[in-house]
Write a protein that holds these residues in place. Structure first.
Motif, PDB file in Angstrom:
ATOM      1  N   TRP A 201       5.406   2.740 -15.220  1.00  0.00           N
ATOM      2  CA  TRP A 201       5.003   2.720 -13.816  1.00  0.00           C
ATOM      3  C   TRP A 201       6.072   3.371 -12.946  1.00  0.00           C
ATOM      4  O   TRP A 201       7.266   3.279 -13.239  1.00  0.00           O
ATOM      5  N   ARG A 202       5.622   4.019 -11.872  1.00  0.00           N
ATOM      6  CA  ARG A 202       6.572   4.467 -10.865  1.00  0.00           C
ATOM      7  C   ARG A 202       7.109   3.252 -10.123  1.00  0.00           C
ATOM      8  O   ARG A 202       6.440   2.222 -10.042  1.00  0.00           O
ATOM      9  N   GLY A 203       8.308   3.360  -9.585  1.00  0.00           N
ATOM     10  CA  GLY A 203       8.979   2.212  -8.991  1.00  0.00           C
ATOM     11  C   GLY A 203       8.206   1.518  -7.893  1.00  0.00           C
ATOM     12  O   GLY A 203       8.311   0.299  -7.730  1.00  0.00           O
ATOM     13  N   ASP A 204       7.403   2.282  -7.117  1.00  0.00           N
ATOM     14  CA  ASP A 204       6.651   1.668  -6.022  1.00  0.00           C
ATOM     15  C   ASP A 204       5.301   1.121  -6.478  1.00  0.00           C
ATOM     16  O   ASP A 204       4.551   0.561  -5.676  1.00  0.00           O
ATOM     17  N   GLY A 205       4.964   1.293  -7.760  1.00  0.00           N
ATOM     18  CA  GLY A 205       3.724   0.746  -8.287  1.00  0.00           C
ATOM     19  C   GLY A 205       2.471   1.505  -7.911  1.00  0.00           C
ATOM     20  O   GLY A 205       1.358   1.033  -8.174  1.00  0.00           O
ATOM     21  N   GLN A 206       2.614   2.700  -7.318  1.00  0.00           N
ATOM     22  CA  GLN A 206       1.444   3.465  -6.896  1.00  0.00           C
ATOM     23  C   GLN A 206       0.843   4.297  -8.028  1.00  0.00           C
ATOM     24  O   GLN A 206      -0.338   4.616  -8.006  1.00  0.00           O
TER      25      GLN A 206
END
Length: 223
Positions: A201-206
């Protein structure tokens, strides 16, 4: 990685419940480390080396008793005081560490090959033995299911309108310069690769990505 510094280390006495660990997760609120093997899930407090809890995975045939089962993913959910594990036989289990209950919240007949929760723990993504990706909410309600090897995908896919040369065809979002770009040679998976999917996952969860290997070409494939 050069800026990493070891703050402290803890040496623990050998514990029978911690043999043959396959996956581990940390509860960052309490510091407890949860470890899963083919037989059980164990909670360990590294500060004093004490076991905080143990639950058997052999109950109700969640795991085979011959030790051949494998935990493919584990995640601590602090606000629910629980631990979620995915098993290669398709069982998705949740252990409530407060009351000690172990519950099967779902099952996929083809089995699971990997599991990864979003950074905010609102969504989880699983890959299955049928080469599909399943997204669920934290309540384990299905959101979507997709094949990991679609025939066509992506907004940059070439679109042929049925006339003219390649240079004059519509090339989607990548523009006309795509007609002059030579595709890079894709390398097949290395012999030592375990050929299992990986989810990140990307750090911001998008956004998230699934790395897998094409069953046809044997090359790496990002979904």
């Amino acid at each position: 990685m050069r800026n990493l510094e070891l703050l402290y280390s803890v040496q623990l006495s050998p514990l029978k419940d911690l043999e043959h660990i396959q996956c581990s997760a940390v509860d960052y609120d309490t510091g407890v480390i949860y470890c899963a093997s083919s037989k059980c899930i164990v909670g360990l407090n590294p500060k004093d080396g004490q076991i905080t809890g143990v639950v058997s995975l052999l109950t109700d045939d969640y795991m085979p008793t011959d030790g051949s089962g494998k935990v493919v993913g584990i995640q601590c959910i602090p606000d629910q005081q629980s631990v979620c594990v995915a098993i290669d036989n398709g069982n998705l289990l949740v252990w409530n560490v407060l009351v000690g209950d172990l519950e099967c919240v779902g099952n996929v007949e083809s089995g699971f090959t990997s599991m990864c929760w979003s950074p905010d723990l609102e969504l989880l993504v699983l890959t299955t033995g049928q080469e599909t990706m399943i997204m669920m909410t934290r309540e384990f309600d299905p959101v979507t299911e997709k094949s990991l090897h679609p025939e066509q995908f992506g907004s940059a896919e070439f679109v042929t309108v049925g006339w003219g040369k390649k240079e004059t065809q519509f090339h989607g979002s990548v523009g006309k310069q795509a007609a002059t770009i030579k595709p890079e040679d894709e390398k097949p998976a290395l012999p030592w690769d375990d050929r299992k999917p990986r989810i990140s996952w990307r750090g911001d969860g998008q956004f998230f990505v699934v790395s897998t290997i094409s069953p046809i070409s044997g090359k790496y494939f990002l979904f």
